[in-house]
Design a protein around this motif. Structure first.
Motif, mmCIF file in Angstrom:
data_model
loop_
_atom_site.group_PDB
_atom_site.id
_atom_site.type_symbol
_atom_site.label_atom_id
_atom_site.label_comp_id
_atom_site.label_asym_id
_atom_site.label_seq_id
_atom_site.Cartn_x
_atom_site.Cartn_y
_atom_site.Cartn_z
ATOM 1 N N ALA A 273 19.509 4.149 -6.219
ATOM 2 C CA ALA A 273 18.761 2.950 -5.836
ATOM 3 C C ALA A 273 18.981 1.836 -6.851
ATOM 4 O O ALA A 273 19.173 0.677 -6.488
ATOM 5 C CB ALA A 273 17.282 3.284 -5.724
ATOM 6 N N ILE A 274 18.974 2.228 -8.142
ATOM 7 C CA ILE A 274 19.177 1.227 -9.184
ATOM 8 C C ILE A 274 20.564 0.605 -9.047
ATOM 9 O O ILE A 274 20.757 -0.595 -9.178
ATOM 10 C CB ILE A 274 19.019 1.865 -10.585
ATOM 11 C CG1 ILE A 274 17.598 2.378 -10.762
ATOM 12 C CG2 ILE A 274 19.347 0.854 -11.664
ATOM 13 C CD1 ILE A 274 17.423 3.267 -11.959
ATOM 14 N N LEU B 8 19.590 -4.142 -13.863
ATOM 15 C CA LEU B 8 20.958 -3.815 -13.460
ATOM 16 C C LEU B 8 21.663 -2.910 -14.462
ATOM 17 O O LEU B 8 22.593 -2.204 -14.106
ATOM 18 C CB LEU B 8 21.772 -5.091 -13.233
ATOM 19 C CG LEU B 8 21.451 -5.861 -11.950
ATOM 20 C CD1 LEU B 8 22.366 -7.053 -11.799
ATOM 21 C CD2 LEU B 8 21.584 -4.968 -10.736
ATOM 22 N N LEU C 256 24.489 -12.238 -5.553
ATOM 23 C CA LEU C 256 23.148 -11.835 -5.126
ATOM 24 C C LEU C 256 22.641 -10.768 -6.092
ATOM 25 O O LEU C 256 23.430 -10.122 -6.778
ATOM 26 C CB LEU C 256 23.192 -11.286 -3.700
ATOM 27 C CG LEU C 256 23.583 -12.306 -2.636
ATOM 28 C CD1 LEU C 256 23.733 -11.627 -1.287
ATOM 29 C CD2 LEU C 256 22.560 -13.417 -2.555
ATOM 30 N N PHE C 257 21.319 -10.587 -6.133
ATOM 31 C CA PHE C 257 20.758 -9.556 -7.003
ATOM 32 C C PHE C 257 20.712 -8.260 -6.209
ATOM 33 O O PHE C 257 19.873 -8.111 -5.312
ATOM 34 C CB PHE C 257 19.370 -9.977 -7.488
ATOM 35 C CG PHE C 257 19.360 -11.327 -8.147
ATOM 36 C CD1 PHE C 257 20.252 -11.613 -9.184
ATOM 37 C CD2 PHE C 257 18.505 -12.325 -7.723
ATOM 38 C CE1 PHE C 257 20.273 -12.858 -9.785
ATOM 39 C CE2 PHE C 257 18.513 -13.574 -8.327
ATOM 40 C CZ PHE C 257 19.400 -13.843 -9.356
ATOM 41 N N PRO C 258 21.591 -7.310 -6.515
ATOM 42 C CA PRO C 258 21.735 -6.126 -5.662
ATOM 43 C C PRO C 258 20.515 -5.225 -5.675
ATOM 44 O O PRO C 258 20.331 -4.422 -4.768
ATOM 45 C CB PRO C 258 22.950 -5.405 -6.260
ATOM 46 C CG PRO C 258 23.037 -5.886 -7.658
ATOM 47 C CD PRO C 258 22.501 -7.285 -7.658
ATOM 48 N N HIS C 259 19.670 -5.356 -6.717
ATOM 49 C CA HIS C 259 18.505 -4.474 -6.814
ATOM 50 C C HIS C 259 17.293 -5.084 -6.126
ATOM 51 O O HIS C 259 16.186 -4.581 -6.265
ATOM 52 C CB HIS C 259 18.200 -4.182 -8.278
ATOM 53 C CG HIS C 259 17.991 -5.423 -9.112
ATOM 54 N ND1 HIS C 259 18.947 -6.401 -9.216
ATOM 55 C CD2 HIS C 259 16.943 -5.831 -9.849
ATOM 56 C CE1 HIS C 259 18.485 -7.353 -10.003
ATOM 57 N NE2 HIS C 259 17.272 -7.038 -10.399
ATOM 58 N N ARG C 260 17.493 -6.197 -5.430
ATOM 59 C CA ARG C 260 16.370 -6.879 -4.787
ATOM 60 C C ARG C 260 16.602 -6.971 -3.278
ATOM 61 O O ARG C 260 17.737 -6.909 -2.808
ATOM 62 C CB ARG C 260 16.244 -8.294 -5.357
ATOM 63 C CG ARG C 260 15.952 -8.331 -6.850
ATOM 64 C CD ARG C 260 14.483 -8.207 -7.108
ATOM 65 N NE ARG C 260 14.131 -8.482 -8.487
ATOM 66 C CZ ARG C 260 13.898 -7.535 -9.393
ATOM 67 N NH1 ARG C 260 14.025 -6.272 -9.077
ATOM 68 N NH2 ARG C 260 13.546 -7.861 -10.615
ATOM 69 N N THR D 59 22.214 -5.236 -0.268
ATOM 70 C CA THR D 59 23.458 -4.471 -0.244
ATOM 71 C C THR D 59 23.746 -3.926 1.149
ATOM 72 O O THR D 59 24.857 -3.500 1.433
ATOM 73 C CB THR D 59 23.400 -3.304 -1.241
ATOM 74 O OG1 THR D 59 22.217 -2.550 -0.963
ATOM 75 C CG2 THR D 59 23.349 -3.805 -2.656
ATOM 76 N N ARG E 219 22.031 2.117 -1.987
ATOM 77 C CA ARG E 219 21.318 2.371 -0.740
ATOM 78 C C ARG E 219 20.647 1.101 -0.233
ATOM 79 O O ARG E 219 20.330 0.222 -0.992
ATOM 80 C CB ARG E 219 20.276 3.467 -0.946
ATOM 81 C CG ARG E 219 20.939 4.823 -1.087
ATOM 82 C CD ARG E 219 19.928 5.937 -1.002
ATOM 83 N NE ARG E 219 18.993 5.890 -2.101
ATOM 84 C CZ ARG E 219 17.681 5.802 -1.931
ATOM 85 N NH1 ARG E 219 17.180 5.703 -0.729
ATOM 86 N NH2 ARG E 219 16.866 5.786 -2.956
ATOM 87 N N THR F 231 26.161 -12.870 -11.697
ATOM 88 C CA THR F 231 24.771 -12.573 -11.363
ATOM 89 C C THR F 231 23.849 -13.139 -12.441
ATOM 90 O O THR F 231 22.810 -13.725 -12.162
ATOM 91 C CB THR F 231 24.572 -11.056 -11.239
ATOM 92 O OG1 THR F 231 25.596 -10.548 -10.406
ATOM 93 C CG2 THR F 231 23.237 -10.722 -10.638
ATOM 94 N N GLY G 105 22.065 0.172 -6.468
ATOM 95 C CA GLY G 105 22.161 -0.617 -5.239
ATOM 96 C C GLY G 105 23.047 0.027 -4.191
ATOM 97 O O GLY G 105 23.584 -0.634 -3.330
#
Lengths: 355, 284
Positions: free
Chosen positions: B279-280, B202, A90-94, A137, B284, B180, B282
């Motif tokens: 945040a970047i 990322l 999965l895209f963790p930043h999305r 996440t 949070r 990914t 991931g």
């Protein structure tokens, strides 16, 4: 669309890395709408095979035909197929929504259309609608599993590939998700190609199973066929606890087990079968009072017992050979450890296999 | 015993480090801040404080030095980003076993003093030096030397601060999981879309750390302008050095230092707020 026509055909598909052959001359036809599972131990080449089918790995030789058209040289982003990864990737930043909509965004689909499709998929996969803006996440293992599946379904692929996505999930949730996945397969009518090292998982979900060993497909068949008629010792042992005896052919339905110095009544010995193995499932073995109680009989020592919930397994040692006898809990055997016991089975409950 | 109970084991164990940081890190900063408020050309903290030094700076042309330092640092960081991303990508994903060798090549110069290396470049670029001397002897051409130009200062800064951008960036790029990347590609993304949608966001933590590290160092750069630039440009660090040494005006130097810290600190905080590292990542 004819549901009986093959969607994917593999012709002598081979992949070598240097002198190592990871996948060797695989021929296989997968039918439109089928749930096909490739099972094999780690290192059997199943992941390499899958990566070739998705376009992430190039084939060394052989052909991959999608509805008759050769797609060997089509890169992954041009193939109408999609994969659910082992790590889910999965895209963790999305957010959940952005993950599901990824392929639609790539295709420049309008944002409101994208969102409607994402919410529809979330409903189908039993993800709460307010998860749309939630960071992936923060999702639990099962939720992430569903997001990954929704993301793949949003791509609207002709074939969905699965690379052991359930292997890192605890037993109870895995059992639930296995059944859910089979339901999703039914609802979408898409072709699913799944790989796993667990034949148990494959049995639950699949229409057909292909067993891989050392880069080759050793047996392809329905779960019933794989379970009741394994062709080799490898496949029979892959199913779980089985009792295997090395035997040589002696008559039309008699084999000789040199280890125990006895002749054994067996199913009809196939023409050309000289030496191999006789397989007896633990539930087909039983404790008997005297030698007339079963067609075949061996004397051994009760060594240990294991309670498996509804069933109990007994370890019986005949010389140094370990046999597993399985009984339902209600029919527990009264013997004590180190008792001498007779175990027996009938010829019809045994299977002759080659190496 | 009562005291030990009230402050708790965590605080107690952190205390030595806390004291060490206060003495070793905060004390000199506080001293500089204190000195910036005492009258010019004096050396004692125990007199009436004023804003005189700051007023003097705002009435002077020191802002030019600030602008030069910030401008040169910004240009350096931008050039570094463009040079380092491909190298970082190569180190993390392409070079394979040669990555160690390349890393070593970028690391070895760090073992030699910055000044020595810069003088090496002077010998390379100077009239009749390695480059121009060779051109003259072999081809008979004699171009102007590039020494003592703004371009050569930027060149020197890019050269000196490259590892500080490269290594955090490499770490950032290597943090992007292969699956990914594959997943984005499998979902129909082109190479450019994979880069824009997955790889860049990322690897952003590493990239941001590289940006901040090289920018903060480059703002404080002094040797490049002195050695390669021939003091044509006076960066702010040079102003501060002059105030503390030749001019013997510690309060002015201290005030300049405080202003520099404020400017750089504000910029760093702004960037950190814009790109929340957690945040970047991931988290949070």
């Amino acid at each position: 669309m004819n549901s009986r026509s093959p969607i994917l055909q593999l012709r002598k598909l081979t992949k070598t890395f240097g002198s190592f052959t990871a996948v060797k001359e695989i021929n296989l036809d997968i039918t439109e709408g089928e749930f096909f599972t490739i099972v094999g131990p780690s290192g059997s080449g199943k992941t390499t095979l899958l990566r070739m089918l998705t376009g992430m790995e190039s084939a060394t030789s052989g052909d991959i035909l999608l509805r008759g058209a050769r797609i060997n040289d089509l890169p992954a982003n041009k193939r109408p197929t999609c994969m659910v990864f082992q790590s889910l990737a999965l895209f963790p930043h999305r957010t959940v929504g952005q993950n599901i909509e990824f392929s639609l965004k790539i295709k420049n689909v309008a944002p409101d259309v994208r969102k409607a499709r994402a919410l529809q998929l979330m409903a189908q996969l039993r993800l709460p609608q307010d998860y749309y803006g939630k960071s992936v996440t923060k999702c639990s293992g099962g939720e992430r599993q569903r997001v990954a599946l929704a993301r793949a379904l949003a791509y609207d692929p002709d074939i969905l590939f699965f690379d052991e996505p359930l292997s890192a999930i605890d037993y109870k949730l895995r059992k639930t998700l296995e059944k859910e996945l089979k339901d999703i397969h039914r609802e979408t009518g898409k072709t699913f190609i799944y790989i796993t090292h667990s034949l148990e998982e494959a049995m639950v979900m699949s229409d057909r199973i292909g067993v891989m060993r050392a880069g080759q497909l050793v047996q392809v068949g329905s779960p019933q066929q794989i379970y009741s008629a394994p062709e080799t010792k490898f496949v029979s042992e892959f199913i779980g606890d089985v009792n295997v005896m090395a035997v040589t052919a002696k008559g039309s339905s008699i084999v000789h087990a040199a280890e125990f110095g006895v002749d054994i009544a067996s199913p009809a010995v196939p023409a050309g079968f000289t030496a191999g193995h006789l397989v007896v499932r633990p539930e087909s073995l039983r404790f008997i009072e005297n030698r007339s109680g079963a067609e075949n009989c061996l004397e051994g020592r009760l060594y240990n017992e294991y309670v498996l919930g509804s069933r109990i397994q007994y370890q019986v040692r005949v010389h140094d050979h370990v046999f597993i006898v399985e009984k339902l809990r209600q029919q527990a055997f009264a013997g004590q450890r180190d008792d001498n016991v007779l175990i027996g089975w009938d010829a019809k409950d045994s299977i002759l296999v080659t190496d | 015993m009562n005291l030990a109970k009230t402050i708790g084991p965590g605080t107690r164990h952190a205390l030595p480090i806390l004291l060490f940081l206060l003495v070793g890190f905060a004390a000199p900063l506080l001293a500089v801040i204190g000195f910036s408020f005492i009258p010019a050309r004096s050396f004692s903290l125990w007199q009436s404080w004023s804003l005189g030094n700051y007023i003097e700076i705002f009435n002077s042309t020191s802002y030019l030095s600030f602008l030069w330092s910030l401008g040169l640092a910004a240009v350096t960081v931008l050039i570094l980003a463009m040079i380092c991303y491909p190298i970082a990508y190569g180190l993390a994903r392409v070079f394979g076993k040669y990555a160690t060798l390349v890393t070593l090549l970028f690391t070895i110069p760090l073992f030699v003093s910055e000044n020595v290396r810069l003088y090496g470049w002077v010998l390379f670029f100077i009239k009749n030096g390695v480059l121009l001397g060779t051109l003259k002897a072999w081809f008979g051409i004699e171009p102007e030397s590039w020494l003592f130009t703004n371009g050569i200062i930027v060149f020197g800064m890019v050269y000196v601060y490259l590892p500080f951008m490269l290594f955090p960036m490499t770490l950032g790029v290597s943090m992007v999981p292969d699956q990914t990347r594959d997943a984005a590609f499998d979902l129909g993304a082109t190479r450019w879309q994979v880069f824009k949608e997955v790889e860049l966001p990322l690897s952003m933590p590493g990239i941001m750390i590289g940006f901040l590290l090289s920018f903060v160092l480059a703002v404080g750069a002094i040797a490049e302008a002195k050695v390669l630039g021939g003091q044509q440009i006076i960066p702010i660090s040079h102003d501060i050095e002059i105030a503390f040494t030749y001019a013997q005006n510690w309060p002015l130097g201290a005030a300049l230092s405080v202003l520099l810290m404020l400017v750089v600190g504000t910029m760093v905080l702004l960037v950190l707020r814009r790109f929340d590292l957690d945040a970047i990542l991931g988290r949070r």
